[in-house]
Design a protein around this motif. Sequence first.
Motif, PDB file in Angstrom:
ATOM      1  N   GLN A  15     -14.576 -10.872   4.792  1.00 40.19           N
ATOM      2  CA  GLN A  15     -14.948  -9.469   4.616  1.00 40.19           C
ATOM      3  C   GLN A  15     -14.097  -8.798   3.540  1.00 40.19           C
ATOM      4  OE1 GLN A  15     -14.353  -8.174   8.663  1.00 40.19           O
ATOM      5  NE2 GLN A  15     -16.507  -8.414   9.200  1.00 40.19           N
ATOM      6  N   LEU A  16     -12.805  -9.070   3.569  1.00 39.97           N
ATOM      7  CA  LEU A  16     -11.904  -8.478   2.587  1.00 39.97           C
ATOM      8  C   LEU A  16     -12.201  -8.987   1.182  1.00 39.97           C
ATOM      9  CD1 LEU A  16      -8.618  -8.662   4.685  1.00 39.97           C
ATOM     10  CD2 LEU A  16      -9.822  -6.573   4.032  1.00 39.97           C
ATOM     11  N   GLN A  17     -12.550 -10.260   1.075  1.00 37.93           N
ATOM     12  CA  GLN A  17     -12.844 -10.803  -0.248  1.00 37.93           C
ATOM     13  C   GLN A  17     -14.143 -10.228  -0.808  1.00 37.93           C
ATOM     14  OE1 GLN A  17     -12.176 -14.986  -0.719  1.00 37.93           O
ATOM     15  NE2 GLN A  17     -11.972 -14.671  -2.910  1.00 37.93           N
ATOM     16  N   VAL A  18     -15.136 -10.025   0.054  1.00 36.41           N
ATOM     17  CA  VAL A  18     -16.379  -9.392  -0.400  1.00 36.41           C
ATOM     18  C   VAL A  18     -16.093  -7.977  -0.902  1.00 36.41           C
ATOM     19  CG1 VAL A  18     -18.592  -8.466   0.373  1.00 36.41           C
ATOM     20  CG2 VAL A  18     -17.946 -10.792   0.977  1.00 36.41           C
ATOM     21  N   LEU A  19     -15.249  -7.252  -0.180  1.00 42.10           N
ATOM     22  CA  LEU A  19     -14.867  -5.906  -0.627  1.00 42.10           C
ATOM     23  C   LEU A  19     -14.157  -5.962  -1.977  1.00 42.10           C
ATOM     24  CD1 LEU A  19     -13.533  -4.201   2.627  1.00 42.10           C
ATOM     25  CD2 LEU A  19     -15.476  -3.456   1.247  1.00 42.10           C
ATOM     26  N   TYR A  20     -13.258  -6.925  -2.124  1.00 44.16           N
ATOM     27  CA  TYR A  20     -12.510  -7.072  -3.379  1.00 44.16           C
ATOM     28  C   TYR A  20     -13.468  -7.382  -4.528  1.00 44.16           C
ATOM     29  CZ  TYR A  20      -8.857  -8.712  -6.585  1.00 44.16           C
ATOM     30  OH  TYR A  20      -8.020  -8.873  -7.661  1.00 44.16           O
ATOM     31  N   ASP A  21     -14.377  -8.343  -4.297  1.00 45.40           N
ATOM     32  CA  ASP A  21     -15.339  -8.710  -5.340  1.00 45.40           C
ATOM     33  C   ASP A  21     -16.205  -7.514  -5.735  1.00 45.40           C
ATOM     34  OD1 ASP A  21     -14.400 -11.286  -5.314  1.00 45.40           O
ATOM     35  OD2 ASP A  21     -16.022 -12.078  -4.066  1.00 45.40           O
ATOM     36  N   GLY A  22     -16.659  -6.767  -4.729  1.00 46.59           N
ATOM     37  CA  GLY A  22     -17.478  -5.591  -5.016  1.00 46.59           C
ATOM     38  C   GLY A  22     -16.716  -4.541  -5.800  1.00 46.59           C
ATOM     39  N   ALA A  23     -15.443  -4.383  -5.467  1.00 49.11           N
ATOM     40  CA  ALA A  23     -14.616  -3.412  -6.191  1.00 49.11           C
ATOM     41  C   ALA A  23     -14.418  -3.826  -7.640  1.00 49.11           C
ATOM     42  CB  ALA A  23     -13.266  -3.269  -5.489  1.00 49.11           C
ATOM     43  N   VAL A  24     -14.222  -5.132  -7.868  1.00 48.29           N
ATOM     44  CA  VAL A  24     -14.069  -5.638  -9.238  1.00 48.29           C
ATOM     45  C   VAL A  24     -15.324  -5.338 -10.053  1.00 48.29           C
ATOM     46  CG1 VAL A  24     -13.889  -7.722 -10.646  1.00 48.29           C
ATOM     47  CG2 VAL A  24     -12.418  -7.450  -8.658  1.00 48.29           C
ATOM     48  N   SER A  25     -16.479  -5.678  -9.495  1.00 51.37           N
ATOM     49  CA  SER A  25     -17.741  -5.514 -10.222  1.00 51.37           C
ATOM     50  C   SER A  25     -18.089  -4.054 -10.458  1.00 51.37           C
ATOM     51  CB  SER A  25     -18.880  -6.198  -9.458  1.00 51.37           C
ATOM     52  OG  SER A  25     -18.649  -7.582  -9.351  1.00 51.37           O
ATOM     53  N   THR A  26     -17.950  -3.232  -9.415  1.00 51.76           N
ATOM     54  CA  THR A  26     -18.351  -1.829  -9.535  1.00 51.76           C
ATOM     55  C   THR A  26     -17.421  -1.054 -10.450  1.00 51.76           C
ATOM     56  OG1 THR A  26     -19.197  -1.964  -7.272  1.00 51.76           O
ATOM     57  CG2 THR A  26     -19.030   0.227  -8.243  1.00 51.76           C
ATOM     58  N   SER A  27     -16.128  -1.335 -10.369  1.00 49.60           N
ATOM     59  CA  SER A  27     -15.187  -0.645 -11.261  1.00 49.60           C
ATOM     60  C   SER A  27     -15.451  -1.035 -12.711  1.00 49.60           C
ATOM     61  CB  SER A  27     -13.740  -0.959 -10.866  1.00 49.60           C
ATOM     62  OG  SER A  27     -13.486  -2.351 -10.944  1.00 49.60           O
ATOM     63  N   HIS A  28     -15.885  -2.280 -12.929  1.00 48.65           N
ATOM     64  CA  HIS A  28     -16.227  -2.718 -14.281  1.00 48.65           C
ATOM     65  C   HIS A  28     -17.482  -2.006 -14.770  1.00 48.65           C
ATOM     66  CE1 HIS A  28     -17.567  -6.227 -17.090  1.00 48.65           C
ATOM     67  NE2 HIS A  28     -16.982  -5.276 -17.772  1.00 48.65           N
ATOM     68  N   LEU A  29     -18.510  -1.950 -13.927  1.00 45.68           N
ATOM     69  CA  LEU A  29     -19.763  -1.292 -14.310  1.00 45.68           C
ATOM     70  C   LEU A  29     -19.560   0.198 -14.568  1.00 45.68           C
ATOM     71  CD1 LEU A  29     -22.211  -3.006 -11.798  1.00 45.68           C
ATOM     72  CD2 LEU A  29     -22.157  -3.345 -14.270  1.00 45.68           C
ATOM     73  N   ASP A  30     -18.755   0.844 -13.724  1.00 42.91           N
ATOM     74  CA  ASP A  30     -18.543   2.294 -13.834  1.00 42.91           C
ATOM     75  C   ASP A  30     -17.427   2.659 -14.802  1.00 42.91           C
ATOM     76  OD1 ASP A  30     -20.499   2.490 -11.959  1.00 42.91           O
ATOM     77  OD2 ASP A  30     -19.216   3.171 -10.324  1.00 42.91           O
ATOM     78  N   GLN A  31     -16.620   1.649 -15.197  1.00 40.68           N
ATOM     79  CA  GLN A  31     -15.476   1.880 -16.088  1.00 40.68           C
ATOM     80  C   GLN A  31     -14.511   2.915 -15.521  1.00 40.68           C
ATOM     81  OE1 GLN A  31     -14.715   0.214 -19.330  1.00 40.68           O
ATOM     82  NE2 GLN A  31     -15.935  -1.132 -18.034  1.00 40.68           N
ATOM     83  N   ARG A  32     -14.213   2.769 -14.251  1.00 42.51           N
ATOM     84  CA  ARG A  32     -13.235   3.642 -13.597  1.00 42.51           C
ATOM     85  C   ARG A  32     -12.687   2.941 -12.363  1.00 42.51           C
ATOM     86  NH1 ARG A  32     -15.828   7.302  -9.702  1.00 42.51           N
ATOM     87  NH2 ARG A  32     -17.920   6.508  -9.280  1.00 42.51           N
ATOM     88  N   ALA A  33     -11.522   3.389 -11.901  1.00 42.29           N
ATOM     89  CA  ALA A  33     -10.842   2.715 -10.799  1.00 42.29           C
ATOM     90  C   ALA A  33     -11.254   3.228  -9.424  1.00 42.29           C
ATOM     91  CB  ALA A  33      -9.328   2.871 -10.962  1.00 42.29           C
ATOM     92  N   GLU A  34     -12.017   4.320  -9.346  1.00 42.06           N
ATOM     93  CA  GLU A  34     -12.339   4.923  -8.052  1.00 42.06           C
ATOM     94  C   GLU A  34     -13.035   3.965  -7.088  1.00 42.06           C
ATOM     95  OE1 GLU A  34     -12.392   6.439 -10.863  1.00 42.06           O
ATOM     96  OE2 GLU A  34     -11.225   8.273 -10.566  1.00 42.06           O
ATOM     97  N   PRO A  35     -13.952   3.093  -7.550  1.00 41.45           N
ATOM     98  CA  PRO A  35     -14.574   2.162  -6.598  1.00 41.45           C
ATOM     99  C   PRO A  35     -13.565   1.273  -5.873  1.00 41.45           C
ATOM    100  CG  PRO A  35     -15.867   2.248  -8.603  1.00 41.45           C
ATOM    101  CD  PRO A  35     -14.599   3.002  -8.882  1.00 41.45           C
ATOM    102  N   VAL A  36     -12.456   0.968  -6.521  1.00 37.93           N
ATOM    103  CA  VAL A  36     -11.426   0.164  -5.866  1.00 37.93           C
ATOM    104  C   VAL A  36     -10.800   0.960  -4.725  1.00 37.93           C
ATOM    105  CG1 VAL A  36      -9.349  -1.208  -6.175  1.00 37.93           C
ATOM    106  CG2 VAL A  36     -10.964  -0.970  -8.069  1.00 37.93           C
ATOM    107  N   ARG A  37     -10.597   2.256  -4.937  1.00 34.44           N
ATOM    108  CA  ARG A  37     -10.041   3.111  -3.877  1.00 34.44           C
ATOM    109  C   ARG A  37     -10.995   3.190  -2.692  1.00 34.44           C
ATOM    110  NH1 ARG A  37      -4.849   3.028  -5.186  1.00 34.44           N
ATOM    111  NH2 ARG A  37      -4.408   3.893  -7.257  1.00 34.44           N
ATOM    112  N   VAL A  38     -12.297   3.238  -2.985  1.00 33.29           N
ATOM    113  CA  VAL A  38     -13.294   3.253  -1.910  1.00 33.29           C
ATOM    114  C   VAL A  38     -13.199   1.951  -1.110  1.00 33.29           C
ATOM    115  CG1 VAL A  38     -15.755   3.271  -1.376  1.00 33.29           C
ATOM    116  CG2 VAL A  38     -14.854   4.813  -3.124  1.00 33.29           C
ATOM    117  N   ALA A  39     -13.137   0.829  -1.816  1.00 37.21           N
ATOM    118  CA  ALA A  39     -13.033  -0.475  -1.152  1.00 37.21           C
ATOM    119  C   ALA A  39     -11.747  -0.569  -0.329  1.00 37.21           C
ATOM    120  CB  ALA A  39     -13.074  -1.595  -2.190  1.00 37.21           C
TER     121      ALA A  39
END
Length: 206
Positions: A151-175
Amino acid sequence: MTTRRPSARERLLTAADRLFYAEGVHAVGIDRLLDEAGVAKGSLFYNFAGKEELVGAYLEGRAAQRRERIAAHQEGLSDPVEKILAIFEALAEAAASPTYNGCPFANANAEATADGVEARALRQFRDWLHEQFRTLTQEAGYADTHVLADQLQVLYDGAVSTSHLDQRAEPVRVAEGIAAQILTSSTRRLDPPFEPQGAAREPMDA
């Protein structure tokens, strides 16, 4: 005092790290790399068997950078739950950089063959990260550490991808916030020495 000039190998790795990450390992040709590094073609083949070996060295360097950044964020922490959340803090720091371009391993692997050096580097880093999550959840006394690590790795992977797509760090904070919620609500097998902030202690099994 004389400043030491970086070796040809060091200059090649520095150029590869910047160009491969920014533009892609297959988009950057040998001539461009040599020009950026300021070395002759002979220096490339003296230090590396070829471009594939240089790509492997670049990815090894990126893995080392990730591990070092995580270790720096975990420094001084004794609570394994805080160490888990520090992994997301390290990612947030990386994602906040203006040069952030997502996961170097996934980026390289997308351009490569299934059995290439890029695929091996991706598997090695993902295995290492999963083991970090599994070991830390085990230290914290959680019941099903493999599921929790997944579960934690899926969250991490999603944070990596979304922060890249959005070009901001906020998705990592959400994760990170979701990870904290999961850790707070997950069952513990033992009464651990540490617990997530605000979590109620589970009674020990009889």
